[in-house]
Design an enzyme around this catalytic site. Structure first.
Site, PDB file in Angstrom:
ATOM      1  CE1 TYR A 111      -3.740   2.470   0.788  1.00 27.04           C
ATOM      2  CE2 TYR A 111      -2.017   3.528   2.051  1.00 27.04           C
ATOM      3  CZ  TYR A 111      -3.256   3.573   1.451  1.00 27.04           C
ATOM      4  OH  TYR A 111      -3.999   4.713   1.516  1.00 27.04           O
ATOM      5  CD1 TRP A 113      -0.409   7.560  -1.143  1.00 28.95           C
ATOM      6  CD2 TRP A 113      -0.773   9.126  -2.679  1.00 28.95           C
ATOM      7  NE1 TRP A 113      -1.577   8.215  -0.815  1.00 28.95           N
ATOM      8  CE2 TRP A 113      -1.820   9.182  -1.743  1.00 28.95           C
ATOM      9  CE3 TRP A 113      -0.780  10.026  -3.735  1.00 28.95           C
ATOM     10  CZ2 TRP A 113      -2.869  10.093  -1.835  1.00 28.95           C
ATOM     11  CZ3 TRP A 113      -1.818  10.937  -3.824  1.00 28.95           C
ATOM     12  CH2 TRP A 113      -2.848  10.961  -2.880  1.00 28.95           C
TER      13      TRP A 113
END
Length: 768
Positions: A111, A113
């Protein structure tokens, strides 16, 4: 003579124009088309060339020596090895784990960006690779608004779709009288958007609302959660009490006959159960303004006046994403929908509700006109997953049981963890517990640019190229621009592009063709761009060929729906445009959720007291800690960059403290303070200010976790709030993070300041 060039790049915080001298980025500025370019770009050069950059593959010494438990992860030294050695070790481990335990023993949540590129997207690359190797256990949801993802389908429909359908801010400027912001609307959050943002529109749109005479109310413990231009009325509430305030408002609407009963009858189901709860018929406790005042700290007269104001004009109710990252975070969203339904303005221009305004740069401001091309990930043969905020639970409790969405589920037994493009030692709750959890897998692999805490907790660390060190194109998931991203500089040290890493691994495992599909990086980029061009053509838009685009400037695309109003179609014809809920209507009472018989999420919105406060009857930890997205970086990305470092105090992350709370503890601005509770402690730099309400402190997230394992509770030296947050979830329904419900105490730190090591390299040793 020096080679001096300016070249485009793209990041989640906007388009950058990089100055490159002799194969080195010396500065990155915003693009001329961006009206409010983010200063986060100023971090890029310092992070790419900082001391923490990973330059060669490295292996944890104890793991390499065959005694992995000899020194705990996070404390061990590393041995630098060749790429061939590192990839051979990984191939052997994948083969061993698959043969001995099966692919369900591989967890690759990854997980985060990562980068803004469409092809070199870290999670997509890793997931494509592992899907060709038999699959992996994944994570589901996100840390930002997971409770909304899990709750909203029961109430109104898929949240991701509804975010894209949010009422546009120009519509609010034209039609709204009042915007009531639960959790405020911090401009620092609107610097970023997943995938990228081409123009930062939020400041101008909010200013247009103010000039049009729209009034704003900021319901938050932090006054700066509303931009100065709004001149918002500030109602500082006790953290975690938003649901109670909404109920006090709703009770006033009922008591004074201000509800739109026709809307409730035609567009919702279950209002009778909500009404009975608000009036106290089910628990002998009316949720009136006095009751709400005692819980929130807002005067009952103020609550009643606000309810009348909301009913007297066109009102938009905004719920910030941070409000649902609290104990029982489903409840404020559900109650906001109920409150908006009682006002009867859902589907009208400038009225209704939105959950998520301000969570990024684009919600309510712009949307993409079509879907961009992307790297196909293939099909994951493993169906198992865990909710995203349950990493520690999974690692500490293999084969243990838990509830999720009304199901009884079992945790997988994760023997291998692979992380790429993210930093759980930033995102996750209770980092001391996560440190313990990271001791349990047999092998941990991390792809990283820098020696973050996650990399320091790995067994095998792979140095990867940064976004500016490879060719790609940027296109935000909710933006309307395409940005060429030519390679600007050579990768540092021995860093490699991840696609090439996985291709080499796949060759060792005997299925390179399945991963690469016979294509080079350039081949994939051309294919993904051609997919994008084809979809553009169907939308009536002409795009240049790949080489022309890569050599050119930003391509700005038309706004697909500038007058968008959320749920306008549903309001116009609730049968033709029925919602994807069991009833086809807004479910103020959910038979499905009621049927799950959960102790912490009823069939209708309800009040539950925050747990940290309830579990501290003696007031040992009297200060509520807020933690949120910083203005100086995206989460923890580029924390070692110049702009991020410039806002620290004595090298530590700043914590906002009210003057009264500071005076009571003998603290002044610039002091280093120790924040602590039963879970952990950290050092931070004091900033004394009345922008935070009394009884609260605010500490930005994202300071790289820097534990001192010789200090009490492995004190973090740098100011990471997640050493203090609990690892309980919002409810059994969605199992979402509830990190914004932490209570703490703080004091002036009188001891000699320990050095900060987070931005340095770890110690290195030799094998054997």
């Amino acid at each position: 003579m020096s080679d001096h060039k300016k070249k485009l790049t793209a990041s989640h915080w906007g388009i950058g124009v990089a100055t490159v001298v002799d194969d080195r980025i010396i500065a990155v500025e915003g693009h001329e088309s961006d009206p409010a370019a983010s200063e986060i770009n100023a971090n890029i050069a310092g992070s790419l060339y900082g001391k923490a950059r990973i330059l060669r593959p490295a292996v944890r010494k104890s793991w390499l020596d065959g005694s992995p438990a000899a020194v705990p992860r996070g404390r061990d030294v590393f041995v630098e090895v060749s790429w061939d050695r590192a990839l051979d070790l990984i191939a052997q481990e994948i083969t061993r784990v698959r043969k001995t335990h099966g692919n369900k023993a591989i967890f690759a949540g990854s997980y985060g960006w990562s980068s803004a590129g469409r092809f070199h997207h870290a999670q997509s690359q890793l997931k494509r690779f592992l899907n060709t190797q038999g699959g992996f256990v994944r994570s589901e949801g996100n840390y930002s608004y997971n409770a909304a993802l899990g709750l909203m389908p029961h109430i109104v429909g898929p949240y991701r779709q509804h975010v894209a359908q949010a009422t546009r801010w120009p519509v609010i400027a034209k039609h709204s009288d009042l915007v009531v912001m639960f959790g405020g609307m911090a401009l620092r959050n609107t610097q970023v958007s997943d995938g990228g943002v081409s123009k930062h529109r939020m400041s101008d749109n909010l200013e247009a609302c103010a000039k049009a005479g729209v009034d704003f109310v900021n319901i938050s413990p932090l006054r700066s959660d509303a931009a100065d231009v709004l001149a918002a009325r500030w109602l500082p509430v006790q953290p975690g009490s938003d649901t109670a305030l909404m109920m006090g408002l709703a009770h006033t609407l009922l008591q004074e006959d201000l509800c739109d009963l026709a809307f409730l009858q035609n567009y919702t189901v279950g209002f009778e159960q909500v009404r009975a709860y608000l009036m106290g018929e089910t628990d002998d406790q009316p949720k009136d303004a006095e009751w709400a005042s005692n819980l929130t700290g807002v005067d009952a007269t103020e609550i009643r006046a606000l309810a009348r104001r909301m009913a007297g004009g066109r009102t938009m109710i905004s719920v910030a994403a941070g409000v649902q990252r609290t104990d029982f975070g489903e409840q404020p969203m559900w109650m906001a929908i109920a409150l908006a339904a009682m006002l009867g303005q859902i589907g009208l221009p400038g009225g209704g509700y939105t959950v998520g305004y301000g969570v990024n740069a684009n919600i309510g401001n712009i949307e993409r006109p079509f879907r961009w091309g992307t790297l196909p990930q293939g099909v994951n043969p493993v169906s198992e997953f865990i909710p995203v905020a349950m990493i520690s639970e999974m690692l500490l409790n293999p084969a243990g049981s838990y509830q999720y969405q009304g199901q009884d589920r079992t945790f997988p037994d994760a023997r291998m963890v692979w992380w790429a493009g993210g930093n759980p030692f930033h995102h996750h709750q209770d980092l001391n517990r996560l440190h313990d959890a990271f001791q349990t897998p047999e092998t941990i692999i991390v792809n990283e640019l820098n020696w973050t805490a996650t990399a320091r907790h790995a067994d095998i660390v792979l140095p990867v190229a940064a976004a500016q060190e490879r060719t790609d194109f940027g296109a935000g998931k909710s933006d309307n621009a395409l940005v060429p991203m030519p390679r600007l500089v050579t990768p540092q040290g021995e860093a490699r592009v991840e696609y090439d890493i996985y291709a080499d691994l796949a060759a060792r495992l005997g299925n390179e063709e399945e991963f690469t599909d016979g294509k080079s990086i350039d081949g994939w980029l051309n294919d993904i761009w051609e997919t994008t061009r084809s979809r553009a053509t169907k939308a009536g838009i002409t795009l240049p060929d790949w080489q022309s685009f890569l050599a050119g400037d930003v391509v700005h695309l038309p706004d697909p729906s500038p007058e968008q109003v959320f749920l306008a179609d549903y309001r116009s014809d609730p049968k033709k445009f029925a919602l994807p809920t069991p009833s086809g209507k807004i479910e103020l009472f959910s038979e499905a959720i009621a049927g799950f018989d959960l102790t912490d999420c009823k069939g209708h919105p309800a009040w539950f007291p925050p747990r940290d406060r309830a579990n501290d009857p003696n007031g040992e930890f009297p200060l509520a800690m807020l933690s949120g997205q910083p203005k100086t970086r995206l989460h923890s990305q580029l924390d070692n960059g110049a702009y991020s470092l410039s806002h620290k105090i004595a090298g530590r992350e700043p914590v906002l403290i009210h003057p009264d709370d500071a005076a009571a503890r003998g603290i002044k601005s610039g002091d280093v303070v120790e924040m602590f509770n039963a879970r952990g402690r950290c050092l931070a730099g004091a900033k004394v200010t009345d922008e935070i309400s009394t009884g609260c402190v605010f500490l930005w997230t994202g300071a790289w976790y820097d534990p001192d394992f010789d200090a009490p509770q492995a004190r973090d030296r740098h100011g990471n709030p997640n050493v203090l947050t609990h690892d309980l979830r919002t409810s059994l329904l969605t199992q979402s993070p509830a990190a914004h419900s932490a209570m703490i105490e703080l004091r002036a730190f009188e001891d000699p300041l320990p050095p900060i090591e987070a931005h340095e390299q770890p110690p290195f040793g030799e094998e054997g």
